[in-house]
Write a protein that holds these residues in place. Structure first.
Motif, PDB file in Angstrom:
ATOM      1  N   ILE A  60      -2.503   4.540 -19.977  1.00 17.16           N
ATOM      2  CA  ILE A  60      -2.439   3.132 -19.565  1.00 17.16           C
ATOM      3  C   ILE A  60      -1.577   2.980 -18.318  1.00 17.16           C
ATOM      4  CG2 ILE A  60      -1.669   0.832 -20.236  1.00 17.16           C
ATOM      5  CD1 ILE A  60      -2.397   1.523 -23.110  1.00 17.16           C
ATOM      6  N   VAL A  61      -0.456   3.656 -18.284  1.00 18.46           N
ATOM      7  CA  VAL A  61       0.421   3.617 -17.112  1.00 18.46           C
ATOM      8  C   VAL A  61      -0.280   4.232 -15.911  1.00 18.46           C
ATOM      9  CG1 VAL A  61       2.610   4.426 -16.153  1.00 18.46           C
ATOM     10  CG2 VAL A  61       2.503   3.676 -18.542  1.00 18.46           C
ATOM     11  N   TYR A  62      -0.979   5.321 -16.159  1.00 15.81           N
ATOM     12  CA  TYR A  62      -1.701   5.997 -15.075  1.00 15.81           C
ATOM     13  C   TYR A  62      -2.789   5.087 -14.496  1.00 15.81           C
ATOM     14  CZ  TYR A  62      -4.998   9.144 -12.792  1.00 15.81           C
ATOM     15  OH  TYR A  62      -5.858   9.720 -11.893  1.00 15.81           O
ATOM     16  N   LEU A  63      -3.570   4.463 -15.378  1.00 18.07           N
ATOM     17  CA  LEU A  63      -4.657   3.576 -14.930  1.00 18.07           C
ATOM     18  C   LEU A  63      -4.116   2.365 -14.171  1.00 18.07           C
ATOM     19  CD1 LEU A  63      -7.674   2.892 -14.917  1.00 18.07           C
ATOM     20  CD2 LEU A  63      -7.319   1.683 -17.091  1.00 18.07           C
ATOM     21  N   ASP A  64      -3.004   1.843 -14.639  1.00 14.38           N
ATOM     22  CA  ASP A  64      -2.394   0.698 -13.957  1.00 14.38           C
ATOM     23  C   ASP A  64      -1.970   1.069 -12.537  1.00 14.38           C
ATOM     24  OD1 ASP A  64      -1.154  -2.055 -14.027  1.00 14.38           O
ATOM     25  OD2 ASP A  64       0.644  -0.843 -13.685  1.00 14.38           O
ATOM     26  N   ALA A  65      -1.406   2.253 -12.376  1.00 13.25           N
ATOM     27  CA  ALA A  65      -0.993   2.709 -11.044  1.00 13.25           C
ATOM     28  C   ALA A  65      -2.207   2.917 -10.135  1.00 13.25           C
ATOM     29  CB  ALA A  65      -0.194   3.998 -11.166  1.00 13.25           C
ATOM     30  N   LEU A  66      -3.282   3.483 -10.718  1.00 17.88           N
ATOM     31  CA  LEU A  66      -4.504   3.692  -9.937  1.00 17.88           C
ATOM     32  C   LEU A  66      -5.116   2.358  -9.510  1.00 17.88           C
ATOM     33  CD1 LEU A  66      -6.750   5.507  -8.824  1.00 17.88           C
ATOM     34  CD2 LEU A  66      -7.835   5.421 -11.086  1.00 17.88           C
ATOM     35  N   LEU A  87      -6.767  -4.734  -0.112  1.00 20.96           N
ATOM     36  CA  LEU A  87      -6.074  -5.908   0.421  1.00 20.96           C
ATOM     37  C   LEU A  87      -5.546  -5.669   1.830  1.00 20.96           C
ATOM     38  CD1 LEU A  87      -4.065  -7.280  -2.656  1.00 20.96           C
ATOM     39  CD2 LEU A  87      -5.966  -8.379  -1.461  1.00 20.96           C
ATOM     40  N   TYR A  88      -5.089  -4.472   2.079  1.00 18.40           N
ATOM     41  CA  TYR A  88      -4.573  -4.156   3.417  1.00 18.40           C
ATOM     42  C   TYR A  88      -5.693  -4.225   4.456  1.00 18.40           C
ATOM     43  CZ  TYR A  88      -2.463  -1.648   7.326  1.00 18.40           C
ATOM     44  OH  TYR A  88      -2.005  -1.298   8.574  1.00 18.40           O
ATOM     45  N   ALA A  89      -6.839  -3.620   4.124  1.00 17.49           N
ATOM     46  CA  ALA A  89      -7.980  -3.685   5.045  1.00 17.49           C
ATOM     47  C   ALA A  89      -8.454  -5.128   5.213  1.00 17.49           C
ATOM     48  CB  ALA A  89      -9.121  -2.813   4.525  1.00 17.49           C
ATOM     49  N   SER A  90      -8.438  -5.873   4.116  1.00 17.47           N
ATOM     50  CA  SER A  90      -8.858  -7.274   4.173  1.00 17.47           C
ATOM     51  C   SER A  90      -7.905  -8.110   5.028  1.00 17.47           C
ATOM     52  CB  SER A  90      -8.926  -7.845   2.751  1.00 17.47           C
ATOM     53  OG  SER A  90      -9.255  -9.214   2.784  1.00 17.47           O
ATOM     54  N   SER A  91      -6.617  -7.831   4.956  1.00 15.45           N
ATOM     55  CA  SER A  91      -5.641  -8.589   5.746  1.00 15.45           C
ATOM     56  C   SER A  91      -5.808  -8.327   7.243  1.00 15.45           C
ATOM     57  CB  SER A  91      -4.221  -8.246   5.307  1.00 15.45           C
ATOM     58  OG  SER A  91      -3.919  -6.883   5.574  1.00 15.45           O
ATOM     59  N   LEU A  92      -6.160  -7.088   7.596  1.00 15.08           N
ATOM     60  CA  LEU A  92      -6.426  -6.767   9.002  1.00 15.08           C
ATOM     61  C   LEU A  92      -7.646  -7.525   9.511  1.00 15.08           C
ATOM     62  CD1 LEU A  92      -5.841  -2.889   8.971  1.00 15.08           C
ATOM     63  CD2 LEU A  92      -4.312  -4.637   9.902  1.00 15.08           C
ATOM     64  N   ASN A  93      -8.692  -7.570   8.686  1.00 12.79           N
ATOM     65  CA  ASN A  93      -9.907  -8.287   9.078  1.00 12.79           C
ATOM     66  C   ASN A  93      -9.675  -9.792   9.142  1.00 12.79           C
ATOM     67  OD1 ASN A  93     -11.418  -5.914   9.226  1.00 12.79           O
ATOM     68  ND2 ASN A  93     -11.949  -5.993   7.058  1.00 12.79           N
ATOM     69  N   GLU A  94      -8.821 -10.279   8.239  1.00 17.09           N
ATOM     70  CA  GLU A  94      -8.523 -11.710   8.230  1.00 17.09           C
ATOM     71  C   GLU A  94      -7.819 -12.135   9.519  1.00 17.09           C
ATOM     72  OE1 GLU A  94      -6.058 -14.981   5.542  1.00 17.09           O
ATOM     73  OE2 GLU A  94      -6.592 -13.021   4.684  1.00 17.09           O
ATOM     74  N   LEU A  95      -6.991 -11.271  10.067  1.00 16.88           N
ATOM     75  CA  LEU A  95      -6.322 -11.590  11.330  1.00 16.88           C
ATOM     76  C   LEU A  95      -7.345 -11.722  12.457  1.00 16.88           C
ATOM     77  CD1 LEU A  95      -3.703 -11.961  12.958  1.00 16.88           C
ATOM     78  CD2 LEU A  95      -3.677  -9.471  13.303  1.00 16.88           C
ATOM     79  N   LEU A 152       0.828  -1.206   0.000  1.00 12.43           N
ATOM     80  CA  LEU A 152       0.000   0.000   0.000  1.00 12.43           C
ATOM     81  C   LEU A 152       0.868   1.265   0.000  1.00 12.43           C
ATOM     82  CD1 LEU A 152      -2.750   1.377   0.170  1.00 12.43           C
ATOM     83  CD2 LEU A 152      -2.658   1.101   2.665  1.00 12.43           C
ATOM     84  N   HIS A 153       1.914   1.235   0.829  1.00 12.96           N
ATOM     85  CA  HIS A 153       2.818   2.389   0.881  1.00 12.96           C
ATOM     86  C   HIS A 153       3.495   2.604  -0.470  1.00 12.96           C
ATOM     87  CE1 HIS A 153       5.662   5.278   2.522  1.00 12.96           C
ATOM     88  NE2 HIS A 153       6.658   4.575   1.970  1.00 12.96           N
ATOM     89  N   ALA A 154       3.942   1.502  -1.087  1.00  8.66           N
ATOM     90  CA  ALA A 154       4.643   1.611  -2.372  1.00  8.66           C
ATOM     91  C   ALA A 154       3.706   2.093  -3.479  1.00  8.66           C
ATOM     92  CB  ALA A 154       5.249   0.260  -2.740  1.00  8.66           C
ATOM     93  N   THR A 155       2.487   1.536  -3.530  1.00  9.70           N
ATOM     94  CA  THR A 155       1.553   1.919  -4.607  1.00  9.70           C
ATOM     95  C   THR A 155       1.082   3.365  -4.450  1.00  9.70           C
ATOM     96  OG1 THR A 155      -0.269   0.942  -3.314  1.00  9.70           O
ATOM     97  CG2 THR A 155       0.733  -0.421  -5.040  1.00  9.70           C
ATOM     98  N   ARG A 156       0.934   3.820  -3.206  1.00  4.91           N
ATOM     99  CA  ARG A 156       0.551   5.218  -2.987  1.00  4.91           C
ATOM    100  C   ARG A 156       1.637   6.167  -3.484  1.00  4.91           C
ATOM    101  NH1 ARG A 156      -2.115   5.059   3.121  1.00  4.91           N
ATOM    102  NH2 ARG A 156      -4.272   4.640   2.457  1.00  4.91           N
ATOM    103  N   SER A 157       2.877   5.832  -3.133  1.00  6.03           N
ATOM    104  CA  SER A 157       3.999   6.680  -3.569  1.00  6.03           C
ATOM    105  C   SER A 157       4.124   6.659  -5.084  1.00  6.03           C
ATOM    106  CB  SER A 157       5.299   6.193  -2.927  1.00  6.03           C
ATOM    107  OG  SER A 157       5.222   6.288  -1.521  1.00  6.03           O
ATOM    108  N   ALA A 158       3.970   5.454  -5.652  1.00  8.78           N
ATOM    109  CA  ALA A 158       4.092   5.320  -7.105  1.00  8.78           C
ATOM    110  C   ALA A 158       2.982   6.086  -7.821  1.00  8.78           C
ATOM    111  CB  ALA A 158       4.051   3.844  -7.499  1.00  8.78           C
ATOM    112  N   LYS A 185      -3.079   0.806  -6.708  1.00 10.52           N
ATOM    113  CA  LYS A 185      -3.305   1.495  -5.433  1.00 10.52           C
ATOM    114  C   LYS A 185      -4.659   1.111  -4.834  1.00 10.52           C
ATOM    115  CE  LYS A 185      -4.945   5.561  -4.857  1.00 10.52           C
ATOM    116  NZ  LYS A 185      -5.302   6.991  -4.709  1.00 10.52           N
ATOM    117  N   THR A 186      -5.682   1.035  -5.677  1.00  6.83           N
ATOM    118  CA  THR A 186      -7.024   0.659  -5.215  1.00  6.83           C
ATOM    119  C   THR A 186      -7.026  -0.753  -4.647  1.00  6.83           C
ATOM    120  OG1 THR A 186      -8.010   2.074  -6.914  1.00  6.83           O
ATOM    121  CG2 THR A 186      -9.425   0.410  -5.914  1.00  6.83           C
ATOM    122  N   ARG A 187      -6.392  -1.679  -5.374  1.00  4.46           N
ATOM    123  CA  ARG A 187      -6.334  -3.069  -4.924  1.00  4.46           C
ATOM    124  C   ARG A 187      -5.527  -3.198  -3.636  1.00  4.46           C
ATOM    125  NH1 ARG A 187      -3.848  -5.189  -8.976  1.00  4.46           N
ATOM    126  NH2 ARG A 187      -5.722  -5.552 -10.241  1.00  4.46           N
TER     127      ARG A 187
END
Length: 415
Positions: free
Chosen positions: A372-378, A387-395, A350-356, A381-383
């Motif tokens: 295309i590059v812009y959409l891929d980065a977006l 995933l980060y929120a999902s990983s917290l809930n999974e714990l 999440l930190h890396a995709t936000r910075s990117a 970041k969205t995914r």
């Protein structure tokens, strides 16, 4: 000032409508339809036990008989009225009542464990649904954030098109991505609605907003046998006592009975009157009976063996449940370890995709990189955010599963 007060009053229902996980679990324990059904079943088992205990006490019966003969026979009455009171007591039954009482006691114990087991299982189901909804809400939030970004880009590219600085293909490409994101948002909303409706069915109340929830993070080397296993053990004991009750039929059965009869006669035979021989109007009869089953072509023997085989089947089921609990405990611990690693990776991603995305967005605005590059980065970041929120809930779910297979009360493990 009055306007602000009015807004505050309107906001009170919205604030109070948010429900915590503990509140949902508490409400479900009292209002879930299946829990209520098991409560009635438990009460029924208690009544069956009380009824069997009463079999040690004497029984009292009263009744009456009317007999009419159109043609009177010699020395008999045409009409006979009989009222009676009968006291019966089983003196000895070979231990049948003792076995039946303990069979009902074991069945009652099994019903208690069965109810507790279902409530704990229901708690785990509610917890899974709760955090699944949280996962969907996190995905929805990420998609809605992406919607704002795509909407801004759509307006930007449309203004460029009007200024003849972009082609219609550029506009349609962004429009397609924007519409696809809207489609995903509506899909997630329906998934939330479906899961929330099922959760409302389990809880027994309308659910609006779900508050955050977390479990204690601790391990214990000790664990308790699951209540489902305890229920099976009690059911096995009930079958063993039932087998003993069947065997008791081979022992003597001694019954004591005292009956008091009162008679009234009409249309007596005239000969009785001439002889001054009036029939008895009162009679007390004491009866002691002894019964022993000598032979029944093996009926009771087969019934006893059938009950014993069912008890052995339950023992095999108990052995399987114990093994399964140990395996599930082991898997729950592994799931916790995996969830922690996922959180670490998801946080880093999440930190890396936000910075990117920040960097690529600036380059895209400057025309250095294409859409295309812009959409891929977006998209990344969205995914990553979801995933980060999902990983917290999974714990949290992993710890809930661990506590469940440890035999603990999940409500008590909530922070």
């Amino acid at each position: 000032m009055k306007f602000l007060t009015f807004l505050f009053i309107l906001s009170i229902p919205l604030l109070s409508s948010a429900q915590t996980l503990k509140e949902l679990l508490n409400f479900a324990a009292k209002n879930n339809d299946i829990v209520q059904a098991k409560t009635y079943q438990q009460r029924a088992k208690r009544k069956e036990l009380d009824a069997k205990k009463s079999s040690y006490f004497p029984s009292l019966d009263i009744g009456g008989v009317y007999k009419r003969d159109d043609a009177t026979s010699p020395f008999n009455a045409g009409d006979t009225y009989n009222a009676y009171a009968k006291v019966s007591l089983t003196v000895y039954d070979g231990g049948r009542r003792y076995a039946q009482i303990h069979e009902k006691k074991s069945s009652f114990t099994a019903s208690k464990f069965d109810k507790v087991a279902y409530k704990k299982s229901l708690d785990l189901q509610i917890i899974n649904d709760f955090f699944s909804i949280k996962n969907l809400q996190a995905a929805l939030n990420a998609k809605q954030e992406a919607k704002k970004t795509l909407q801004a880009q759509l307006k930007r590219i449309q203004s460029f098109y009007k200024a003849k600085m972009a082609t219609i293909d550029d506009v349609e490409r962004v429009q397609a991505d924007f519409d696809t994101n809207i489609y995903d948002i509506q899909t997630i909303k329906f998934q939330i609605l479906s899961l929330q409706s099922l959760l409302e069915l389990k809880v027994g109340k309308k659910i609006t907003t779900l508050e955050k929830a977390s479990f204690k993070k601790s391990f214990s080397p000790q664990y308790q046998i699951l209540d489902t296993t305890k229920a099976s053990i009690a059911q096995k004991n009930a079958l063993s006592f039932s087998a003993n009750a069947v065997e008791s039929h081979y022992y003597p059965n001694i019954t004591l009975q005292d009956t008091y009869n009162g008679y009234t006669f009409e249309r007596l035979d005239p000969k009785l009157t001439q002889l001054n021989a009036n029939p008895l109007t009162k009679q007390n009869t004491l009866l002691v009976s002894l019964n022993i089953r000598l032979f029944d072509f093996g009926q009771l023997k087969e019934e006893k063996e059938a009950l014993q085989l069912n008890a052995q089947a339950l023992q095999s089921q108990i052995n399987h449940q114990n093994k399964e609990q140990k395996i599930q405990l082991k898997l729950a611990k592994a799931r916790i370890r995996t969830a922690k690693l996922k959180i670490k990776s998801a946080r880093s991603a999440l930190h890396a995709t936000r910075s990117a995305f920040i960097t690529i967005e600036k380059k895209y605005d400057a025309g250095i990189v294409d859409y295309i590059v812009y959409l891929d980065a977006l998209t990344k970041k969205t995914r990553a955010k979801a995933l980060y929120a999902s990983s917290l809930n999974e714990l949290e779910v992993a710890y809930a599963t661990y506590y469940y297979y440890s035999g603990k009360n999940l409500q008590e493990e909530l922070e």
